[in-house]
Scaffold this motif. Structure first.
Motif, PDB file in Angstrom:
ATOM      1  N   ASP A  88       0.840  -1.195   0.000  1.00  0.00           N
ATOM      2  CA  ASP A  88       0.000   0.000   0.000  1.00  0.00           C
ATOM      3  C   ASP A  88       0.876   1.246   0.000  1.00  0.00           C
ATOM      4  N   SER A  89       0.354   2.316  -0.580  1.00  0.00           N
ATOM      5  CA  SER A  89       1.038   3.597  -0.520  1.00  0.00           C
ATOM      6  C   SER A  89      -0.001   4.679  -0.319  1.00  0.00           C
ATOM      7  N   THR A  90       0.209   5.502   0.702  1.00  0.00           N
ATOM      8  CA  THR A  90      -0.668   6.623   1.004  1.00  0.00           C
ATOM      9  C   THR A  90       0.198   7.877   1.045  1.00  0.00           C
ATOM     10  N   GLY A  91      -0.418   8.995   1.309  1.00  0.00           N
ATOM     11  CA  GLY A  91       0.349  10.223   1.432  1.00  0.00           C
ATOM     12  C   GLY A  91       1.323  10.197   2.595  1.00  0.00           C
ATOM     13  N   ALA A 142      12.104  -2.143 -18.469  1.00  0.00           N
ATOM     14  CA  ALA A 142      10.659  -2.154 -18.229  1.00  0.00           C
ATOM     15  C   ALA A 142      10.241  -1.070 -17.239  1.00  0.00           C
ATOM     16  N   GLU A 143       8.997  -0.638 -17.375  1.00  0.00           N
ATOM     17  CA  GLU A 143       8.419   0.369 -16.471  1.00  0.00           C
ATOM     18  C   GLU A 143       8.241  -0.217 -15.070  1.00  0.00           C
ATOM     19  N   PRO A 144       8.441   0.597 -14.045  1.00  0.00           N
ATOM     20  CA  PRO A 144       8.213   0.134 -12.673  1.00  0.00           C
ATOM     21  C   PRO A 144       6.731  -0.153 -12.425  1.00  0.00           C
ATOM     22  N   PRO A 145       6.447  -1.021 -11.461  1.00  0.00           N
ATOM     23  CA  PRO A 145       5.053  -1.347 -11.141  1.00  0.00           C
ATOM     24  C   PRO A 145       4.338  -0.195 -10.424  1.00  0.00           C
ATOM     25  N   TYR A 146       3.036  -0.356 -10.319  1.00  0.00           N
ATOM     26  CA  TYR A 146       2.157   0.687  -9.779  1.00  0.00           C
ATOM     27  C   TYR A 146       2.598   1.201  -8.408  1.00  0.00           C
ATOM     28  N   LEU A 147       2.897   0.309  -7.482  1.00  0.00           N
ATOM     29  CA  LEU A 147       3.201   0.752  -6.113  1.00  0.00           C
ATOM     30  C   LEU A 147       4.404   1.699  -6.083  1.00  0.00           C
ATOM     31  N   LEU A 148       5.384   1.470  -6.929  1.00  0.00           N
ATOM     32  CA  LEU A 148       6.539   2.372  -6.967  1.00  0.00           C
ATOM     33  C   LEU A 148       6.147   3.725  -7.552  1.00  0.00           C
ATOM     34  N   HIS A 149       5.280   3.716  -8.554  1.00  0.00           N
ATOM     35  CA  HIS A 149       4.768   4.985  -9.082  1.00  0.00           C
ATOM     36  C   HIS A 149       3.993   5.731  -7.995  1.00  0.00           C
ATOM     37  N   ALA A 150       3.163   4.998  -7.251  1.00  0.00           N
ATOM     38  CA  ALA A 150       2.373   5.615  -6.177  1.00  0.00           C
ATOM     39  C   ALA A 150       3.289   6.203  -5.107  1.00  0.00           C
ATOM     40  N   LEU A 151       4.318   5.473  -4.727  1.00  0.00           N
ATOM     41  CA  LEU A 151       5.274   5.968  -3.737  1.00  0.00           C
ATOM     42  C   LEU A 151       5.886   7.280  -4.225  1.00  0.00           C
ATOM     43  N   LEU A 152       6.358   7.311  -5.464  1.00  0.00           N
ATOM     44  CA  LEU A 152       6.975   8.536  -5.998  1.00  0.00           C
ATOM     45  C   LEU A 152       5.993   9.700  -6.048  1.00  0.00           C
ATOM     46  N   GLU A 153       4.772   9.429  -6.467  1.00  0.00           N
ATOM     47  CA  GLU A 153       3.769  10.500  -6.518  1.00  0.00           C
ATOM     48  C   GLU A 153       3.454  11.027  -5.124  1.00  0.00           C
ATOM     49  N   ASN A 154       3.371  10.143  -4.143  1.00  0.00           N
ATOM     50  CA  ASN A 154       3.109  10.569  -2.775  1.00  0.00           C
ATOM     51  C   ASN A 154       4.261  11.408  -2.215  1.00  0.00           C
ATOM     52  N   VAL A 155       5.480  11.043  -2.539  1.00  0.00           N
ATOM     53  CA  VAL A 155       6.634  11.814  -2.066  1.00  0.00           C
ATOM     54  C   VAL A 155       6.700  13.156  -2.805  1.00  0.00           C
ATOM     55  N   ARG A 156       6.440  13.148  -4.106  1.00  0.00           N
ATOM     56  CA  ARG A 156       6.430  14.416  -4.865  1.00  0.00           C
ATOM     57  C   ARG A 156       5.372  15.374  -4.312  1.00  0.00           C
ATOM     58  N   SER A 157       4.230  14.839  -4.006  1.00  0.00           N
ATOM     59  CA  SER A 157       3.162  15.685  -3.474  1.00  0.00           C
ATOM     60  C   SER A 157       3.542  16.225  -2.093  1.00  0.00           C
TER      61      SER A 157
END
Length: 162
Positions: A88-91, A142-157
């Motif tokens: 899971d990844s949250t803010g 290959a592109e990273p999986p969803y959870l890694l994208h979510a982690l990066l987006e949460n950290v960027r935000s």
């Protein structure tokens, strides 16, 4: 933005609280260690029965402590306390249900193949090695999986709110 390794769940809450008191927002990343008990039990097959029994008790105790730490950490982070959290990844945090390495091998197999290739060709080091992980991530096709994208987006935000 910085990444700080605090070496274990025991130090995550303290580090987060200290940085929070200083006004530094944090995104906590941790392993739920769901497969730890099974992996450790598999390593006991060569031991004599008495030694294996003692080691199994220690493993069970460590697994109980891990589940308690997971629940306490999630509660501290404002989530439902769960002794065995799923990916899971949250803010506020990202958790890998088992370990980052298990997650990567299951959801980004080309990453693991690339890591092994780097080790085999002498361009990387086997085991947990941040330099090898960085080079693997930098050079995998290959592109990273969803959870890694979510982690990066949460950290960027989190960084954007500063």
């Amino acid at each position: 933005m910085s990444v700080i390794q605090v070496s274990g769940k025991d130090n995550l809450m303290l580090s987060d609280a200290l940085f929070g008191a200083l006004g530094v927002p944090c995104h906590v990343v941790f392993d739920g260690d769901a497969g730890m008990e099974e992996r450790k039990r598999e390593s006991l097959s060569h031991r004599d029965p008495h030694e294996r029994q003692k080691a199994e008790r220690k493993i069970e105790e460590q697994a109980r402590h891990n589940r308690t730490k997971n629940a306490n950490l999630l509660q501290y982070l404002g989530a439902t306390p769960n002794p065995q959290p799923a990916d899971d990844s949250t803010g506020r945090y990202t958790v890998f249900g088992d370990t980052l390495e298990t997650y990567l091998s299951q959801h980004w197999p080309s990453w693991e193949e690339r890591r092994k290739e780097l080790v085999r060709t002498g361009q990387g080091v086997d085991g947990k090695n941040s330099a090898t992980y960085l080079e693997t991530t930098r050079t995998v096709k290959a592109e990273p999986p969803y959870l890694l994208h979510a982690l990066l987006e949460n950290v960027r935000s989190l960084a954007a709110r500063r």
